[in-house]
Design a protein around this motif. Structure first.
Motif, PDB file in Angstrom:
ATOM      1  N   LYS A 174     -15.351  -4.740  28.431  1.00  0.00           N
ATOM      2  CA  LYS A 174     -14.405  -4.860  27.672  1.00  0.00           C
ATOM      3  C   LYS A 174     -13.479  -3.616  27.264  1.00  0.00           C
ATOM      4  O   LYS A 174     -14.159  -2.572  27.196  1.00  0.00           O
ATOM      5  CB  LYS A 174     -14.733  -5.611  26.251  1.00  0.00           C
ATOM      6  CG  LYS A 174     -15.412  -6.633  26.577  1.00  0.00           C
ATOM      7  CD  LYS A 174     -16.241  -7.052  25.271  1.00  0.00           C
ATOM      8  CE  LYS A 174     -16.982  -8.289  25.596  1.00  0.00           C
ATOM      9  NZ  LYS A 174     -17.840  -8.844  24.571  1.00  0.00           N
ATOM     10  N   LYS A 175     -12.127  -3.754  27.126  1.00  0.00           N
ATOM     11  CA  LYS A 175     -11.324  -2.453  26.894  1.00  0.00           C
ATOM     12  C   LYS A 175     -10.640  -2.873  25.401  1.00  0.00           C
ATOM     13  O   LYS A 175     -10.077  -4.004  25.148  1.00  0.00           O
ATOM     14  CB  LYS A 175     -10.458  -2.310  28.048  1.00  0.00           C
ATOM     15  CG  LYS A 175     -11.124  -1.618  29.465  1.00  0.00           C
ATOM     16  CD  LYS A 175     -10.046  -1.447  30.345  1.00  0.00           C
ATOM     17  CE  LYS A 175     -10.902  -0.786  31.523  1.00  0.00           C
ATOM     18  NZ  LYS A 175     -10.104   0.237  32.110  1.00  0.00           N
ATOM     19  N   TYR A 176     -10.479  -1.702  24.898  1.00  0.00           N
ATOM     20  CA  TYR A 176      -9.902  -1.745  23.543  1.00  0.00           C
ATOM     21  C   TYR A 176      -8.582  -0.669  23.432  1.00  0.00           C
ATOM     22  O   TYR A 176      -8.819   0.444  23.926  1.00  0.00           O
ATOM     23  CB  TYR A 176     -10.625  -1.678  22.351  1.00  0.00           C
ATOM     24  CG  TYR A 176     -11.664  -2.669  22.483  1.00  0.00           C
ATOM     25  CD1 TYR A 176     -11.793  -3.842  21.537  1.00  0.00           C
ATOM     26  CD2 TYR A 176     -13.113  -2.477  23.278  1.00  0.00           C
ATOM     27  CE1 TYR A 176     -12.792  -4.808  21.547  1.00  0.00           C
ATOM     28  CE2 TYR A 176     -13.968  -3.300  23.120  1.00  0.00           C
ATOM     29  CZ  TYR A 176     -13.866  -4.475  22.287  1.00  0.00           C
ATOM     30  OH  TYR A 176     -15.012  -5.317  22.611  1.00  0.00           O
ATOM     31  N   TRP A 194     -20.404   3.340  26.578  1.00  0.00           N
ATOM     32  CA  TRP A 194     -18.951   3.470  26.194  1.00  0.00           C
ATOM     33  C   TRP A 194     -18.162   4.853  26.452  1.00  0.00           C
ATOM     34  O   TRP A 194     -18.934   5.739  26.842  1.00  0.00           O
ATOM     35  CB  TRP A 194     -18.828   2.881  24.826  1.00  0.00           C
ATOM     36  CG  TRP A 194     -19.470   3.928  23.833  1.00  0.00           C
ATOM     37  CD1 TRP A 194     -21.028   4.023  23.643  1.00  0.00           C
ATOM     38  CD2 TRP A 194     -18.900   5.074  23.200  1.00  0.00           C
ATOM     39  NE1 TRP A 194     -21.256   5.296  22.757  1.00  0.00           N
ATOM     40  CE2 TRP A 194     -20.027   5.976  22.615  1.00  0.00           C
ATOM     41  CE3 TRP A 194     -17.506   5.722  23.259  1.00  0.00           C
ATOM     42  CZ2 TRP A 194     -19.673   7.011  22.046  1.00  0.00           C
ATOM     43  CZ3 TRP A 194     -17.427   6.906  22.479  1.00  0.00           C
ATOM     44  CH2 TRP A 194     -18.519   7.473  21.920  1.00  0.00           C
ATOM     45  N   THR A 214     -13.397   1.788  26.397  1.00  0.00           N
ATOM     46  CA  THR A 214     -14.160   0.926  27.247  1.00  0.00           C
ATOM     47  C   THR A 214     -15.624   0.595  26.974  1.00  0.00           C
ATOM     48  O   THR A 214     -16.310   1.918  26.939  1.00  0.00           O
ATOM     49  CB  THR A 214     -13.988   1.594  28.820  1.00  0.00           C
ATOM     50  OG1 THR A 214     -12.558   1.844  29.245  1.00  0.00           O
ATOM     51  CG2 THR A 214     -14.660   0.459  29.967  1.00  0.00           C
ATOM     52  N   GLN A 261     -19.067  -1.224  27.915  1.00  0.00           N
ATOM     53  CA  GLN A 261     -19.969  -2.214  29.100  1.00  0.00           C
ATOM     54  C   GLN A 261     -21.055  -2.950  28.208  1.00  0.00           C
ATOM     55  O   GLN A 261     -21.587  -2.405  27.320  1.00  0.00           O
ATOM     56  CB  GLN A 261     -20.578  -1.156  30.201  1.00  0.00           C
ATOM     57  CG  GLN A 261     -19.665  -0.566  30.943  1.00  0.00           C
ATOM     58  CD  GLN A 261     -20.241   0.541  31.934  1.00  0.00           C
ATOM     59  OE1 GLN A 261     -21.519   0.607  32.149  1.00  0.00           O
ATOM     60  NE2 GLN A 261     -19.488   1.211  32.984  1.00  0.00           N
ATOM     61  N   ASP A 303     -22.488  -6.762  26.753  1.00  0.00           N
ATOM     62  CA  ASP A 303     -22.145  -7.893  26.136  1.00  0.00           C
ATOM     63  C   ASP A 303     -21.880  -7.770  24.400  1.00  0.00           C
ATOM     64  O   ASP A 303     -21.871  -8.787  23.553  1.00  0.00           O
ATOM     65  CB  ASP A 303     -23.347  -8.893  26.125  1.00  0.00           C
ATOM     66  CG  ASP A 303     -23.600  -9.353  27.588  1.00  0.00           C
ATOM     67  OD1 ASP A 303     -22.422  -9.132  28.542  1.00  0.00           O
ATOM     68  OD2 ASP A 303     -24.784  -9.708  27.949  1.00  0.00           O
ATOM     69  N   SER A 352     -20.239  -7.862  21.184  1.00  0.00           N
ATOM     70  CA  SER A 352     -18.935  -8.668  20.849  1.00  0.00           C
ATOM     71  C   SER A 352     -17.665  -7.657  20.233  1.00  0.00           C
ATOM     72  O   SER A 352     -18.178  -6.698  19.932  1.00  0.00           O
ATOM     73  CB  SER A 352     -19.349  -9.827  19.874  1.00  0.00           C
ATOM     74  OG  SER A 352     -19.394  -9.030  18.570  1.00  0.00           O
ATOM     75  N   GLU A 353     -16.652  -8.269  20.497  1.00  0.00           N
ATOM     76  CA  GLU A 353     -15.420  -7.532  19.877  1.00  0.00           C
ATOM     77  C   GLU A 353     -15.391  -7.242  18.352  1.00  0.00           C
ATOM     78  O   GLU A 353     -15.416  -6.071  18.088  1.00  0.00           O
ATOM     79  CB  GLU A 353     -14.180  -8.520  20.082  1.00  0.00           C
ATOM     80  CG  GLU A 353     -13.661  -8.558  21.566  1.00  0.00           C
ATOM     81  CD  GLU A 353     -12.692  -9.454  21.660  1.00  0.00           C
ATOM     82  OE1 GLU A 353     -11.944  -9.728  20.768  1.00  0.00           O
ATOM     83  OE2 GLU A 353     -12.426  -9.558  22.947  1.00  0.00           O
ATOM     84  N   PRO A 411      -8.332  -5.647  21.271  1.00  0.00           N
ATOM     85  CA  PRO A 411      -8.882  -5.672  22.506  1.00  0.00           C
ATOM     86  C   PRO A 411      -7.632  -5.634  23.417  1.00  0.00           C
ATOM     87  O   PRO A 411      -6.542  -6.313  23.252  1.00  0.00           O
ATOM     88  CB  PRO A 411      -9.380  -7.170  22.568  1.00  0.00           C
ATOM     89  CG  PRO A 411      -9.611  -7.467  21.088  1.00  0.00           C
ATOM     90  CD  PRO A 411      -8.649  -6.528  20.047  1.00  0.00           C
TER      91      PRO A 411
END
Length: 67
Positions: A2-4, A30, A42, A44, A46, A48-49, A65
């Motif tokens: 996920k990227k923020y 991260w 970034t 890696q 699971d 959560s946001e 996000p």
């Protein structure tokens, strides 16, 4: 992965968020690209946001996000 987009601006900021992100996302899971105009975080795994956003907020920063 996920990227923020974050408000983390410099190496000192990264040092400040490190204990929070290590605890929530895990050490080595991260990274923050402070050279990117969006200061992209970034993560890696699971995590959560909401957990990531809460951890950064505790450190004094914000994250949105990226799509």
């Amino acid at each position: 992965m996920k990227k923020y987009k974050t408000t983390i601006k410099c190496a000192a900021c990264v040092a400040k968020v490190t204990p929070y992100l290590d605890e929530t996302a895990g050490t080595g899971n991260w990274r923050v690209d402070i050279l990117d105009p969006q200061k992209t975080l970034t993560v890696q795994g699971d995590t959560s946001e909401k957990i990531i956003q809460d951890a950064l907020q505790k450190a004094g920063y914000k994250a949105e996000p990226l799509l």
